[in-house]
Design a protein around this motif. Structure first.
Motif: not given
Ligand code: GCB
Length: 890
Positions: A351, A416, A461, A482-484, A516-517
């Motif tokens: 990423r 983000n 994200s 995307g989930w952090n 994503t994180e």
């Protein structure tokens, strides 16, 4: 042939040779039509209004050092670069351009004092034509770069440092008056993608633009596809009449490929398309070579990601672009190294966050088979202005057009955690308006992306506030979400991660889910045998990642996951144990792998792998009454069983569970040789290391190892290794007769924070060894060491931590944190050493300021059996001690 025979003299031979060289050079020069000259060397540089001018090479940033010092903030302003151009007379008939790969963040370019262009945004390339050149050696380019805060340019706030400067390459491009060009977004002017790719056949589509700044003329565009060995597969052409001063958009007929070799992580096979612009006579006016990867892919909400029809779990890391000591001014070879390290770890996904990065990163992804997502830097919040929106859209277009040809890219992303810094929280109506403005921007970026490049997926994200994003209408917009997620770090426990994935999958059943994180800070200097959240120990990081990776791998609906982050990175506003650095990397800022890197390597590699998990922990310490001490050591492996040898003796064999074997290793004082061995299908693999152990006495009356130094952290449960001084700092113990330790007192606990388990997260001024000062015992009565008679040096370490409990990070995922408004405590106390007053009326806050490293050194002679007694007497408030060092003096 006949003539050649007649050439006899050496002189004649020389002339002939020269002629051949000249023809070759000429042909070569004509062959590509364009030349690119690197301009990185020797620019004069001036910061702000400063009168001092220095010579610098590009890549350059003016923030490599001021972002790491003890003064909060860093220079955000103007820097001026100047350079004289060395131009060849034959270029008078050509078109010249200056091409910047990236400068942060607003740039104005001047030629001979006249402005020729400006660019907004720190992470995309730009190009300006050079006109009215003098060609007499005096042509000068000057570049004004400004990294000041600008509310109309993303990113506004973020957990990374906004290094200013021309930090990516600059070049001079010399082209024919007729050449490929996309005169808006600094792309190469050629866009190539593969279509209808199957195992049986594929089509390669070449689109582009050319500009004719000459006269009306007939032109041919020819594109030839060759395989990796250079063998021609097919070619297509297209002829047109181009009017003078016109940009002509073209699309070539499809290039057909039968039985293509498909691009994949295992076989990143690259074809090459050579696209040429030819005049009537067949002369090459311009040429662009593009690597072409043939692959097809799709995402499925339940089954995950498919490449070339096969299921893949996208797994890897996110990456920031900076490096220890260099800030963002990093050579291309170091950037490529990062992608190689990711590949070595077994990752197949990068990423590229939170902004587009150097072309060399994507080139490396193409050639190494790493699938990538790229995003523009809208982080945390937006500004609701036309200008902000337009700048974001331009960045998105630049990102797509400049990177379009990379087969590694499968995702374009654009936001983000935009709900993290919620503006207008106390004004419900205004907040709704703000949310709807975010939604509008997201929708327009989504539409723009799908229109500009329908061949890839889109993504956003978000942080863990799932309902918030659903309610704000943001989850329905992109194709992937995307989930952090940071359960077990910013909140909750690591065990909450798996269930929260299941819950998100239920809440958002129609969008493929990527993590994503996820990550935990690991300061490789810190170790703990009872790891705690936020202690920054390597051991806590290992526990965290062990849980996460299992939860990710066992859920097919998790299409992908990227560890935050591949390597530690600069974040100037962060304080904590390593100020100005975010320590969530799997590697350090200078790319030394931590154990967490090896854990992923064991999970993701099919090749047998075995690594003694000392990470960077080659210097250990511990307290024992004997001449050995047993401590845990992990061996990380993807094999079935591991045998461990310590100082030549086997500790037996152990079954590997979840890629780890844990060993109780009997360490002796000094050097210990460790060897781990595994057998895979009869083949032996091994890893060797040596660990230096600093054994400290538990009792002094029967010393089993010589006693020289004792370093103690008070109020801590962690160890700290100071490699520079070869010192290990051990956690304190409570005094027992014959031994050493504190009497009375309790560990410092920061106020107003739910995330910090213990210790302060403030930068301690005037030290690089912050963890020595970040914990503390408050209200202790005394400290007793029953050392034998002799001469000793005692150093007391202090820093006022009260009033410094919670940092005011602009970036903080723990919404429970209140801003800290504590006033530094005015404590006053005295200290006595063996009944002699050594410190009188010390007031740490008033005398030294809060969070300032204070050291007080004393000598004492122990002439009786009472050892060393330090007594603390409060005058006002409670006395404190952060750390203590005792050394014997011969
Ligand atoms: C996040 C952000 C990232 C931070 C990270 C962290 O969610 O997206 O920019 O660096 O958390 O370490 O806090």
């Amino acid at each position: 042939m006949l003539r050649l025979k007649k050439i006899k003299t050496n002189q004649q031979k020389l002339v002939l040779l020269l002629l051949i060289v000249l023809i070759a050079v000429n042909c070569f020069g004509q062959k590509t039509g364009r030349s690119v000259i690197n301009l990185n060397a020797n620019w004069s540089f001036q910061k702000g209004n400063s009168s001092s001018v220095s010579m610098v090479n590009i890549p350059h940033t003016w923030n490599a050092f001021d972002t790491m010092d003890d003064v909060p903030g860093y220079y955000r302003g103007i820097g001026i670069y100047k350079k004289k151009l060395v131009l060849k007379p034959e270029w008078k008939a050509k078109k010249l351009f200056l091409y910047f790969e990236g400068a942060n963040q607003e740039t104005e370019v001047y030629l001979n004092g006249k402005k020729i262009g400006s660019h907004i945004g720190g992470y995309t390339a730009f190009r300006f034509p050079l006109e009215n050149l003098k060609f007499n050696g005096t042509d000068e380019v000057s570049v004004k770069v400004d990294n000041s805060y600008n509310e109309n340019i993303a990113p506004l706030t973020a957990d990374f440092t906004f290094f200013g400067g021309i930090y990516r390459s600059v070049s001079l491009e010399v082209k024919e008056p007729i050449h490929f060009e996309d005169n808006q977004y600094a792309s190469k002017g050629i866009y190539i993608h593969a279509n209808q790719v199957t195992k049986a056949s594929a089509e390669v589509i070449v689109n582009g633009n050319l500009i004719n700044s000459f006269a009306n003329t007939e032109l041919t565009i020819l594109s030839t596809l060759t395989d990796a060995a250079g063998k021609k597969i097919n070619e297509v052409k297209f002829s047109t009449t181009a009017n003078a001063s016109k940009v002509v958009a073209f699309q070539l007929p499809k290039i057909q490929v039968s039985n293509p070799i498909l691009w994949s992580p295992e076989n990143p096979y690259l074809y090459q398309a050579t696209t040429q612009l030819l005049d009537k006579t067949g002369k090459v006016l311009d040429e662009v070579k593009t690597p072409v990867g043939l692959r097809f892919f799709s995402f499925d909400v339940e089954k995950g990601f498919f490449l070339n029809g096969l299921p893949y779990k996208l797994i890897g890391a996110s990456r920031h672009q900076d490096f220890a000591g260099l800030g963002s001014a990093v050579s291309k070879s170091l950037q490529v190294k990062d992608v190689e390290l990711l590949k070595d770890m077994g990752g197949n996904f990068l990423r590229i966050a939170h902004y587009p990065q150097d072309q060399s990163v994507l080139d490396a992804c193409d050639s190494l088979g790493i699938l990538a997502s790229v995003e523009i830097p809208i982080v945390n919040e937006i500004t609701e202005t036309e200008a902000f929106y337009n700048n974001c859209k331009t960045m998105q277009l630049e990102m797509i057009k400049q990177n379009y040809n990379h087969p590694s890219i499968i995702i374009w992303a654009y936001m983000n955690e935009v709900l993290l810094r919620m503006k207008f929280s106390n004004e419900p109506e205004r907040k709704l308006k703000y949310l709807s403005n975010i939604e509008k921007l997201a929708q327009s970026l989504e539409d723009l992306t799908r229109k500009t490049d329908p061949t890839r997926y889109t993504m956003m994200s978000n942080h863990g506030d799932v309902n918030g994003y659903i309610k704000a209408g943001l989850v329905k917009i992109p194709m992937l979400v995307g989930w952090n997620l940071y359960q077990g770090w910013y909140g909750g426990k690591s065990e909450d991660f798996g269930p929260s994935l299941d819950k998100i999958h239920q809440q958002v059943p129609d969008k493929p889910l990527l993590v994503t994180e996820f990550g935990a800070d690991v300061d490789p200097r810190i170790h703990a045998f009872t790891p705690l959240k936020f202690d920054k120990s390597l051991e806590y990081g290992m526990l965290y990642h062990q849980i996460y990776i299992k939860d990710i791998l066992k859920r097919p609906f998790v299409v992908g996951a990227a560890v935050w982050n591949l390597a530690d990175f600069g974040s100037e506003t962060r304080e904590e144990t390593m100020p100005h650095v975010n320590n969530k990397g799997l590697m350090t800022l200078d790319r030394k792998p931590k154990n967490t890197f090896y854990l992923y390597k064991a999970y993701l590699n099919t090749k047998p792998f075995l690594k003694i998990g000392n990470g960077n922990w080659n210097l250990r310490g511990g307290v024992s009454a004997a001449n050995v001490i047993t401590q845990n050591l992990q061996v990380i492996s993807n094999t079935d069983t591991v045998e461990l040898f310590v100082n030549g003796k086997t500790l037996g064999k152990k079954k590997v569970i979840d890629k780890i074997t844990n060993w109780n290793v009997p360490f002796r004082n000094g050097k210990n040789d460790i060897k781990a061995v595994s057998f895979v299908k009869g083949n032996r693999i091994e890893d060797l290391t040596s660990i230096t152990f600093n054994l400290k006495p538990e009792i002094f009356n029967n010393l089993t190892v010589p006693f020289k130094t004792l370093n103690v952290l008070l109020g801590a449960q962690r160890q700290f290794v100071d490699e520079d001084n070869q010192e290990v700092w051990l956690p304190n113990q409570i005094y027992k007769e014959g031994s050493w330790g504190s009497i009375g007192g309790e560990a410092f606990k920061p106020k107003n924070t739910s995330r910090q388990s213990y210790g302060s997260d403030k930068n301690i001024i005037s030290t690089l060894n912050d963890p020595i000062y970040q914990t503390q015992l408050i209200g202790l009565d005394s400290y007793q060491l029953d050392v034998p008679r002799g001469k000793y040096e005692i150093t007391l370490y202090f820093a006022e931590l009260a009033g410094t409990g919670a940092s005011t990070l602009p970036y903080n995922l723990d919404s429970l944190i209140a801003t800290n408004k504590e006033i530094p405590e005015q404590r006053i106390f005295d200290v006595y050493l063996n009944d002699k007053q050594i410190i009188k009326n010390i007031n740490l806050a008033a005398n030294y300021g809060a969070a300032n490293a204070v050291q007080k050194k004393f000598e004492c002679v122990v002439a009786d059996d009472k050892g060393i007694r330090l007594m603390f007497k409060g005058i006002k408030g409670k006395p404190v001690l952060n750390a203590l060092q005792v050394k014997t003096i011969n």
